[in-house]
Design a protein around this motif. Structure first.
Motif, PDB file in Angstrom:
ATOM      1  N   SER A  37       0.829  -1.212   0.000  1.00 43.61           N
ATOM      2  CA  SER A  37       0.000   0.000   0.000  1.00 43.61           C
ATOM      3  C   SER A  37       0.863   1.262   0.000  1.00 43.61           C
ATOM      4  N   ARG A  38       2.049   1.200   0.619  1.00 50.35           N
ATOM      5  CA  ARG A  38       2.955   2.360   0.577  1.00 50.35           C
ATOM      6  C   ARG A  38       3.462   2.592  -0.836  1.00 50.35           C
ATOM      7  N   LYS A  39       3.781   1.519  -1.542  1.00 50.33           N
ATOM      8  CA  LYS A  39       4.262   1.650  -2.920  1.00 50.33           C
ATOM      9  C   LYS A  39       3.178   2.235  -3.812  1.00 50.33           C
ATOM     10  N   LYS A  40       1.936   1.766  -3.644  1.00 55.79           N
ATOM     11  CA  LYS A  40       0.833   2.276  -4.461  1.00 55.79           C
ATOM     12  C   LYS A  40       0.567   3.753  -4.187  1.00 55.79           C
ATOM     13  N   ALA A  41       0.791   4.202  -2.956  1.00 50.58           N
ATOM     14  CA  ALA A  41       0.558   5.604  -2.599  1.00 50.58           C
ATOM     15  C   ALA A  41       1.673   6.521  -3.081  1.00 50.58           C
ATOM     16  N   ASP A  42       2.777   5.957  -3.521  1.00 52.86           N
ATOM     17  CA  ASP A  42       3.947   6.734  -3.936  1.00 52.86           C
ATOM     18  C   ASP A  42       3.804   7.145  -5.405  1.00 52.86           C
ATOM     19  N   ASN A  43       3.033   8.224  -5.649  1.00 53.76           N
ATOM     20  CA  ASN A  43       2.898   8.704  -7.020  1.00 53.76           C
ATOM     21  C   ASN A  43       2.781  10.228  -7.025  1.00 53.76           C
ATOM     22  N   ALA A  44       3.221  10.822  -8.089  1.00 52.29           N
ATOM     23  CA  ALA A  44       3.319  12.280  -8.190  1.00 52.29           C
ATOM     24  C   ALA A  44       1.967  12.963  -8.068  1.00 52.29           C
ATOM     25  N   TYR A  45       0.916  12.387  -8.641  1.00 51.61           N
ATOM     26  CA  TYR A  45      -0.409  13.002  -8.564  1.00 51.61           C
ATOM     27  C   TYR A  45      -0.865  13.151  -7.115  1.00 51.61           C
ATOM     28  N   GLU A  46      -0.713  12.084  -6.320  1.00 49.35           N
ATOM     29  CA  GLU A  46      -1.139  12.134  -4.921  1.00 49.35           C
ATOM     30  C   GLU A  46      -0.299  13.121  -4.119  1.00 49.35           C
ATOM     31  N   TYR A  47       1.011  13.184  -4.380  1.00 47.07           N
ATOM     32  CA  TYR A  47       1.868  14.160  -3.696  1.00 47.07           C
ATOM     33  C   TYR A  47       1.420  15.581  -4.011  1.00 47.07           C
ATOM     34  N   GLN A  48       1.209  15.864  -5.288  1.00 49.31           N
ATOM     35  CA  GLN A  48       0.793  17.201  -5.694  1.00 49.31           C
ATOM     36  C   GLN A  48      -0.543  17.566  -5.056  1.00 49.31           C
ATOM     37  N   ARG A  49      -1.487  16.635  -5.072  1.00 52.60           N
ATOM     38  CA  ARG A  49      -2.802  16.871  -4.478  1.00 52.60           C
ATOM     39  C   ARG A  49      -2.691  17.163  -2.985  1.00 52.60           C
ATOM     40  N   PHE A  50      -1.888  16.389  -2.280  1.00 57.19           N
ATOM     41  CA  PHE A  50      -1.697  16.604  -0.845  1.00 57.19           C
ATOM     42  C   PHE A  50      -1.157  18.002  -0.573  1.00 57.19           C
ATOM     43  N   PHE A  51      -0.099  18.387  -1.288  1.00 54.63           N
ATOM     44  CA  PHE A  51       0.521  19.691  -1.021  1.00 54.63           C
ATOM     45  C   PHE A  51      -0.378  20.857  -1.421  1.00 54.63           C
ATOM     46  N   GLU A  52      -1.201  20.676  -2.427  1.00 52.93           N
ATOM     47  CA  GLU A  52      -2.168  21.723  -2.764  1.00 52.93           C
ATOM     48  C   GLU A  52      -3.191  21.884  -1.638  1.00 52.93           C
ATOM     49  N   LEU A  53      -3.703  20.778  -1.111  1.00 53.38           N
ATOM     50  CA  LEU A  53      -4.686  20.837  -0.021  1.00 53.38           C
ATOM     51  C   LEU A  53      -4.076  21.421   1.249  1.00 53.38           C
ATOM     52  N   ILE A  54      -2.896  20.993   1.608  1.00 56.39           N
ATOM     53  CA  ILE A  54      -2.262  21.481   2.840  1.00 56.39           C
ATOM     54  C   ILE A  54      -1.886  22.953   2.696  1.00 56.39           C
ATOM     55  N   SER A  55      -1.442  23.355   1.515  1.00 58.71           N
ATOM     56  CA  SER A  55      -1.114  24.773   1.289  1.00 58.71           C
ATOM     57  C   SER A  55      -2.341  25.653   1.449  1.00 58.71           C
ATOM     58  N   ALA A  56      -3.480  25.188   0.963  1.00 59.47           N
ATOM     59  CA  ALA A  56      -4.719  25.961   1.104  1.00 59.47           C
ATOM     60  C   ALA A  56      -5.096  26.128   2.578  1.00 59.47           C
ATOM     61  N   LYS A  57      -4.931  25.084   3.379  1.00 58.83           N
ATOM     62  CA  LYS A  57      -5.248  25.166   4.816  1.00 58.83           C
ATOM     63  C   LYS A  57      -4.266  26.085   5.545  1.00 58.83           C
ATOM     64  N   ILE A  58      -3.001  26.047   5.166  1.00 62.16           N
ATOM     65  CA  ILE A  58      -2.001  26.919   5.793  1.00 62.16           C
ATOM     66  C   ILE A  58      -2.350  28.383   5.552  1.00 62.16           C
ATOM     67  N   VAL A  59      -2.755  28.704   4.325  1.00 59.03           N
ATOM     68  CA  VAL A  59      -3.152  30.078   4.002  1.00 59.03           C
ATOM     69  C   VAL A  59      -4.447  30.445   4.721  1.00 59.03           C
ATOM     70  N   LEU A  60      -5.433  29.560   4.677  1.00 58.26           N
ATOM     71  CA  LEU A  60      -6.737  29.817   5.283  1.00 58.26           C
ATOM     72  C   LEU A  60      -6.644  30.113   6.771  1.00 58.26           C
ATOM     73  N   TYR A  61      -5.829  29.342   7.493  1.00 56.97           N
ATOM     74  CA  TYR A  61      -5.724  29.502   8.953  1.00 56.97           C
ATOM     75  C   TYR A  61      -4.476  30.261   9.398  1.00 56.97           C
ATOM     76  N   ASP A  62      -3.729  30.844   8.449  1.00 59.62           N
ATOM     77  CA  ASP A  62      -2.526  31.629   8.739  1.00 59.62           C
ATOM     78  C   ASP A  62      -1.570  30.876   9.685  1.00 59.62           C
ATOM     79  N   ILE A  63      -1.254  29.653   9.315  1.00 61.50           N
ATOM     80  CA  ILE A  63      -0.359  28.825  10.129  1.00 61.50           C
ATOM     81  C   ILE A  63       1.083  29.226   9.845  1.00 61.50           C
ATOM     82  N   GLN A  64       1.809  29.591  10.886  1.00 58.70           N
ATOM     83  CA  GLN A  64       3.185  30.067  10.764  1.00 58.70           C
ATOM     84  C   GLN A  64       4.173  28.884  10.770  1.00 58.70           C
ATOM     85  N   PRO A  65       5.341  29.035  10.134  1.00 54.58           N
ATOM     86  CA  PRO A  65       6.333  27.945  10.095  1.00 54.58           C
ATOM     87  C   PRO A  65       6.721  27.427  11.483  1.00 54.58           C
TER      88      PRO A  65
END
Length: 131
Positions: A37-65
């Protein structure tokens, strides 16, 4: 893949023969198993999708580094070793590994902050139940 490269179907001993012909650059060894299951999850589309979603939440809630941490845990049995044969470069030959069949479970936890600071790693050993 080998037949596609050389134009004929290789014989049953082609891998050991290949390694024997190129001992200056190749050797064999053993790989640890991994969860499919780890190998199947290792793909560029899923990585890009994750970082887009997390980036939106960081901006929305003004989460600092300085308030963003990554934590990872790795567990293993002390005395158990799984192995699978592998080919590796002869200059990077891995060291051997001993095992005593001890079944104690150890967990290691590491955490690092986005600002570059980190927490000391934690090693969690099997506990004893005292009645």
């Amino acid at each position: 893949m080998a037949s596609g490269l050389c134009g004929t179907f290789p014989g049953k001993d082609w891998v050991p023969d290949l390694v024997a012909r190129h001992t200056d650059r190749l050797a064999t060894g053993f790989l640890d198993g991994f969860d499919l299951s780890r190998k199947k999850a290792d793909n560029a589309y899923e990585y890009q999708r994750f970082f887009e979603l997390i980036s939106a939440k960081i901006v929305l809630y003004d989460i600092q580094p300085e308030n963003t941490y990554n934590m990872d845990e790795k567990g293993f049995l002390i005395g158990a070793l799984n192995k699978a044969r592998r080919v590796y470069t002869s200059t990077n030959k891995p060291n051997g590994a001993g095992q005593d069949r001890n079944r104690a479970w150890i967990a290691i936890i590491a955490a690092i902050c986005q600002d570059g600071t980190s927490l000391p790693p934690a090693i969690i050993y099997q506990g004893m139940f005292l009645a």
